[in-house]
Design an enzyme around this catalytic site. Sequence first.
Site, PDB file in Angstrom:
ATOM      1  CG  ASN A  75     -13.923   1.423  -2.827  1.00  0.00           C
ATOM      2  OD1 ASN A  75     -14.810   1.995  -3.446  1.00  0.00           O
ATOM      3  ND2 ASN A  75     -14.171   0.629  -1.801  1.00  0.00           N
ATOM      4  CG  HIS A 145     -15.066  -6.739  -2.829  1.00  0.00           C
ATOM      5  ND1 HIS A 145     -16.311  -7.310  -3.068  1.00  0.00           N
ATOM      6  CD2 HIS A 145     -15.295  -5.638  -2.090  1.00  0.00           C
ATOM      7  CE1 HIS A 145     -17.242  -6.568  -2.510  1.00  0.00           C
ATOM      8  NE2 HIS A 145     -16.662  -5.557  -1.890  1.00  0.00           N
ATOM      9  CG  HIS A 147     -13.074  -3.216   1.500  1.00  0.00           C
ATOM     10  ND1 HIS A 147     -13.475  -2.169   0.709  1.00  0.00           N
ATOM     11  CD2 HIS A 147     -14.097  -4.101   1.486  1.00  0.00           C
ATOM     12  CE1 HIS A 147     -14.683  -2.405   0.242  1.00  0.00           C
ATOM     13  NE2 HIS A 147     -15.089  -3.587   0.700  1.00  0.00           N
TER      14      HIS A 147
END
Length: 185
Positions: A75, A145, A147
């Site tokens: 990220n 997406h 995490h």
Amino acid sequence: MLPHMTSEPEQQIGVGTQDAFQRLWTPHRMAYIQGENKPTGPGAGDGCPFCSIPAKSDEDGLIVRRGEHTYAVLNLYPYNGGHLMTVPYRHVADYTDLTGPETAELAELTKQAMTALRTASGAQGFNIGMNQGAVAGAGIAAHLHQHVVPRWGGDTNFMPVVGHTRVLPQLLADTRRMLAEAWPE
């Protein structure tokens, strides 16, 4: 009062009205705040970073691992050091729209990411999840997406709680290399 603190605030030039707070300047965060690298629309051709990252080298794209249907990438605006995401190559917004192979590989890369983070950095726990839709907090809602955020005892100290600032002790390129080397085969 802590031994290194005085009752008088240290003068910091250029901070506006004098107060008792110190500032940790993080101008690189303005890119995130101003929406840099955000898509201009919902389509794959609307500047989606998750669609453009796979065309880059692993180093330039901060890709830690590539699979057949999904990839793992660091990220750019991490909550903690080592914060990465597992992402399908296909531009799809909703978890229910994933194919069986995409779902299985997303899960497998998530498991591998946890193993790599434990090996490389001694992560003691994880926050794992995805925000589905802008109203649920998805920063890039048009491309799913997940995490994977490593956690350690005491990692939520005064900086994020009081100072609203994260202290990351390692450059993203170094973190990418470390995790790629620790990735299980």
